[in-house]
Design a protein around this motif. Sequence first.
Motif, PDB file in Angstrom:
ATOM      1  N   UNK A  45      15.898  50.594   9.595  1.00 14.18           N
ATOM      2  CA  UNK A  45      16.275  49.188  10.105  1.00 14.18           C
ATOM      3  C   UNK A  45      15.571  49.136  11.367  1.00 14.18           C
ATOM      4  N   UNK A  46      14.842  50.120  11.972  1.00  9.30           N
ATOM      5  CA  UNK A  46      14.242  49.834  13.165  1.00  9.30           C
ATOM      6  C   UNK A  46      12.899  49.023  13.085  1.00  9.30           C
ATOM      7  N   UNK A  47      12.693  48.059  13.812  1.00 17.51           N
ATOM      8  CA  UNK A  47      11.557  47.069  13.406  1.00 17.51           C
ATOM      9  C   UNK A  47      10.400  47.097  14.402  1.00 17.51           C
ATOM     10  N   UNK A  48      10.855  47.484  15.499  1.00 17.82           N
ATOM     11  CA  UNK A  48       9.624  47.892  16.674  1.00 17.82           C
ATOM     12  C   UNK A  48      10.319  48.400  17.927  1.00 17.82           C
ATOM     13  N   UNK A  49       9.401  48.697  18.831  1.00 16.82           N
ATOM     14  CA  UNK A  49       9.854  49.497  19.777  1.00 16.82           C
ATOM     15  C   UNK A  49       9.253  48.950  21.119  1.00 16.82           C
ATOM     16  N   UNK A  50       9.975  48.628  22.262  1.00 13.62           N
ATOM     17  CA  UNK A  50       9.285  48.225  23.497  1.00 13.62           C
ATOM     18  C   UNK A  50       9.399  49.155  24.739  1.00 13.62           C
ATOM     19  N   UNK A  51       8.152  49.193  25.164  1.00  9.22           N
ATOM     20  CA  UNK A  51       8.007  50.047  26.476  1.00  9.22           C
ATOM     21  C   UNK A  51       7.937  49.094  27.626  1.00  9.22           C
ATOM     22  N   UNK A  52       8.883  49.380  28.523  1.00 10.43           N
ATOM     23  CA  UNK A  52       8.622  48.500  29.757  1.00 10.43           C
ATOM     24  C   UNK A  52       9.346  49.298  31.151  1.00 10.43           C
ATOM     25  N   UNK A  53       8.825  48.893  32.073  1.00 10.38           N
ATOM     26  CA  UNK A  53       8.958  49.725  33.487  1.00 10.38           C
ATOM     27  C   UNK A  53      10.551  49.205  34.033  1.00 10.38           C
ATOM     28  N   UNK A  54      11.467  50.134  34.496  1.00 13.15           N
ATOM     29  CA  UNK A  54      12.759  49.943  35.039  1.00 13.15           C
ATOM     30  C   UNK A  54      12.874  50.396  36.251  1.00 13.15           C
ATOM     31  N   UNK A  55      13.630  49.249  37.096  1.00 10.32           N
ATOM     32  CA  UNK A  55      13.678  49.836  38.523  1.00 10.32           C
ATOM     33  C   UNK A  55      14.563  50.893  38.757  1.00 10.32           C
TER      34      UNK A  55
END
Length: 276
Positions: free
Chosen positions: A108-118
Amino acid sequence: MSYTERKTELFWWIFYIVAILMLISLSFAIMVAPLALIWYNPQPYLIPLLVIVALGGFGVYWFILTFRQLLWKERHRSHYEVTSTDLFGRTWRVEAEESIEQSIPLEKIERVVFFPAIVRKTQPSPTIPIGRPTIELCPMLAILTANESVEILFDMRDVHQFERWISYFHERETPLFYTPKWLHWIGANIATRQERFELFNRPNELIPFRYTGNIAEDETAAAEAWIETYGADRQLEGPHEAYYKKQAKIRKWTAIGTVIGIVLIAASMLLIAALT
């Protein structure tokens, strides 16, 4: 494949404890000093100082609560695991209503998003924004289905683990995306999980992330492509900017309120002294 969040580094753990103990002691002194003055010099014009006692008491309560949150976070570390069929996640967050236990089928996983976190942000001056703030960022993954997302915050000491997860979804040919926007700040609650999920489903917010095996170069290339596509100004838009503006207003009105409060306390003391 699994990942468990690390404990706070020893240096920062000691720093937090010392800083909070100092602030608790300062707040306690602010609370006790007016009481001692009134006890040894019981005059009516000193009654307005009880306002300072209340403020000091609130400070003691607030910093003890912060200390309890630190202890809670050290005892509750998020854990994620991928089996042959499912992704399990137990996320612990100090932000209200952000802790959650999830289990989703891999299909069911459609996509993965990579982003920076503080994960940490320090300002040279706590009251006046002078000097250059120090910001420590860590990689974060949002693994999305049609209805929810499992969010994994990786420690900088675990970059190899982060690359392992990226590589896993890359090999499964799961679509990878990237945004340079700061969408999570530990303890600050700049955006909820649901708000981030909605943002990831908006057009013109993400850009495909091309993984080649060198995560540092890949992130740099993705950030440059995102800015080229959407513009540098849009990178500043979002939860972090809104939170920063809100905090700036709070600092402004706190300073104004403090000055007005001091003036009112002094004026009331003079008035009571004149009437008595």
